[in-house]
Design an enzyme around this catalytic site. Sequence first.
Site, PDB file in Angstrom:
ATOM      1  N   ASP A   8       8.276   6.794  15.796  1.00  0.00           N
ATOM      2  CA  ASP A   8       7.292   6.088  14.984  1.00  0.00           C
ATOM      3  C   ASP A   8       6.027   6.930  14.906  1.00  0.00           C
ATOM      4  O   ASP A   8       5.827   7.857  15.697  1.00  0.00           O
ATOM      5  CB  ASP A   8       6.977   4.716  15.593  1.00  0.00           C
ATOM      6  CG  ASP A   8       6.300   3.770  14.610  1.00  0.00           C
ATOM      7  OD1 ASP A   8       6.262   4.114  13.402  1.00  0.00           O
ATOM      8  OD2 ASP A   8       5.824   2.716  15.022  1.00  0.00           O
ATOM      9  N   GLU A  49       4.755   9.865  10.942  1.00  0.00           N
ATOM     10  CA  GLU A  49       6.131   9.417  11.105  1.00  0.00           C
ATOM     11  C   GLU A  49       7.094  10.600  11.123  1.00  0.00           C
ATOM     12  O   GLU A  49       8.026  10.649  11.948  1.00  0.00           O
ATOM     13  CB  GLU A  49       6.490   8.451   9.981  1.00  0.00           C
ATOM     14  CG  GLU A  49       5.813   7.100  10.106  1.00  0.00           C
ATOM     15  CD  GLU A  49       5.808   6.291   8.819  1.00  0.00           C
ATOM     16  OE1 GLU A  49       5.494   5.091   8.885  1.00  0.00           O
ATOM     17  OE2 GLU A  49       6.122   6.864   7.744  1.00  0.00           O
ATOM     18  N   ASP A  73      11.424   2.521  11.805  1.00  0.00           N
ATOM     19  CA  ASP A  73      11.006   1.427  10.920  1.00  0.00           C
ATOM     20  C   ASP A  73      10.324   1.934   9.658  1.00  0.00           C
ATOM     21  O   ASP A  73       9.812   1.139   8.864  1.00  0.00           O
ATOM     22  CB  ASP A  73      10.098   0.428  11.651  1.00  0.00           C
ATOM     23  CG  ASP A  73       8.819   1.054  12.177  1.00  0.00           C
ATOM     24  OD1 ASP A  73       8.095   1.685  11.391  1.00  0.00           O
ATOM     25  OD2 ASP A  73       8.530   0.887  13.387  1.00  0.00           O
ATOM     26  N   ASP A 123       6.815   2.576  19.030  1.00  0.00           N
ATOM     27  CA  ASP A 123       5.557   2.063  18.490  1.00  0.00           C
ATOM     28  C   ASP A 123       4.467   2.075  19.562  1.00  0.00           C
ATOM     29  O   ASP A 123       3.309   2.435  19.290  1.00  0.00           O
ATOM     30  CB  ASP A 123       5.774   0.648  17.960  1.00  0.00           C
ATOM     31  CG  ASP A 123       4.514   0.039  17.384  1.00  0.00           C
ATOM     32  OD1 ASP A 123       4.049   0.517  16.342  1.00  0.00           O
ATOM     33  OD2 ASP A 123       3.977  -0.915  17.986  1.00  0.00           O
ATOM     34  N   HIS A 171       0.708  -2.231 -18.316  1.00  0.00           N
ATOM     35  CA  HIS A 171       0.345  -1.247 -19.337  1.00  0.00           C
ATOM     36  C   HIS A 171      -0.289  -1.905 -20.557  1.00  0.00           C
ATOM     37  O   HIS A 171      -0.198  -3.135 -20.752  1.00  0.00           O
ATOM     38  CB  HIS A 171       1.576  -0.450 -19.766  1.00  0.00           C
ATOM     39  CG  HIS A 171       2.625  -1.310 -20.414  1.00  0.00           C
ATOM     40  ND1 HIS A 171       2.547  -1.730 -21.731  1.00  0.00           N
ATOM     41  CD2 HIS A 171       3.762  -1.850 -19.921  1.00  0.00           C
ATOM     42  CE1 HIS A 171       3.593  -2.472 -22.024  1.00  0.00           C
ATOM     43  NE2 HIS A 171       4.354  -2.576 -20.943  1.00  0.00           N
ATOM     44  N   GLU A 252      10.614  -0.711 -15.982  1.00  0.00           N
ATOM     45  CA  GLU A 252      10.925  -2.018 -16.544  1.00  0.00           C
ATOM     46  C   GLU A 252      12.440  -2.253 -16.581  1.00  0.00           C
ATOM     47  O   GLU A 252      13.244  -1.321 -16.454  1.00  0.00           O
ATOM     48  CB  GLU A 252      10.342  -2.109 -17.966  1.00  0.00           C
ATOM     49  CG  GLU A 252      10.595  -3.412 -18.698  1.00  0.00           C
ATOM     50  CD  GLU A 252      10.057  -4.644 -17.979  1.00  0.00           C
ATOM     51  OE1 GLU A 252      10.630  -5.006 -16.929  1.00  0.00           O
ATOM     52  OE2 GLU A 252       9.086  -5.252 -18.482  1.00  0.00           O
TER      53      GLU A 252
END
Length: 373
Positions: A8, A49, A73, A123, A171, A252
């Site tokens: 991590d 990371e 993660d 972590d 947009h 889209e």
Amino acid sequence: MRAVVEADGGSRGNPGPAGYGAVVFSGDRSAVLAERKEALGIATNNVAEYRGLIAGLTAAAEVGADEVQVRMDSKLVVEQMSGRWKIKHPDMIPLAAQAKQLVGRFASVDFHWIPRAQNSHADRLANEAMDAAAGLGVSPSADPQPEEKVKPSPGWTGARGEPTRLLLLRHGQTPLSIERRYSGRGNPELTELGRDQVARAAKRLAARAQRDAGGPRIAAVVSSPLSRALATAEAAAAELGLPVQIHEGLTETDFGAWEGLTFGEAAERDRELHTTWMGDTAVAPPGGESFDTVTQRVLDARSELVDRYAGGEVLVVSHVTPIKVTLRDALGVGSSFLYRMHLDLASLSVAEFYPDGGASVRLVNDTSHLGDF
């Protein structure tokens, strides 16, 4: 010998005081074979990371592992190292190359994404390194004061931690939007009015950045690759002094054979299918993609951005469906939201996503910057 590497990294500010942590377990995770942590000075989350991954792979080689399972993660790192996502950022390219070189030392390496809660050992090490980088001298097990630990969230969500804020900008106007035609991958350019709309939106964002100079700043401008969104993003990025990053996941919906048709024309062409499509997100237009498919790729993109810019602000320039999907996800509501929510051209919406999984919506379909338009 088989080993498990968990790694991590993070930064306090992105970029900010950064550090990484990595741990090597035996194959059954019953024993810790090695630990690594390092303060990096000022860097971004993603750099930290990748540095954690590199340290973990190096440590695994040092203890004699020949088969490695990597668990992180960071979806970005896992997807890029698995070859499913492209590596475009110049800071990531050399680090990914170094990691791949290390992967070549082993008989096999496989990458798995895990929730942060399952990556607690690495972590903890990363937070110890970040404390050192920031000169805090605070043990990660210590309980800081509430104002240091929790930023109150709006409303009654109960979400905790520093949220990642997505500024969702649609947009500007195109020829197809004037006639309310399905506009997915057809890629029309902005009209003159559309260019004026995006200029006004860009100035609003720039004025906001100047007004809130002491608060969070927009860390990145990320856009759909389609020209109408890209032109909108470029206008905003120019005002903000930032480059534009392209993300395919923000594209889209592909409306297939309905591209360029009005609602009535599509309904006449495929009456039964169109009626079903209007109420079932699993149904796709002929040759197109379903809203379920769009939702999955948009949420993957959202997760990547929240992970990459944790605790910061990102301007996301996209289209009706991806913005609706993001707002729907933040609200935690059903699929009817996609059909009932209206978003104007060049409108601005804001959603926040918290480290504990909470989310909130702060703004929807704001067009105050457009004046009389």
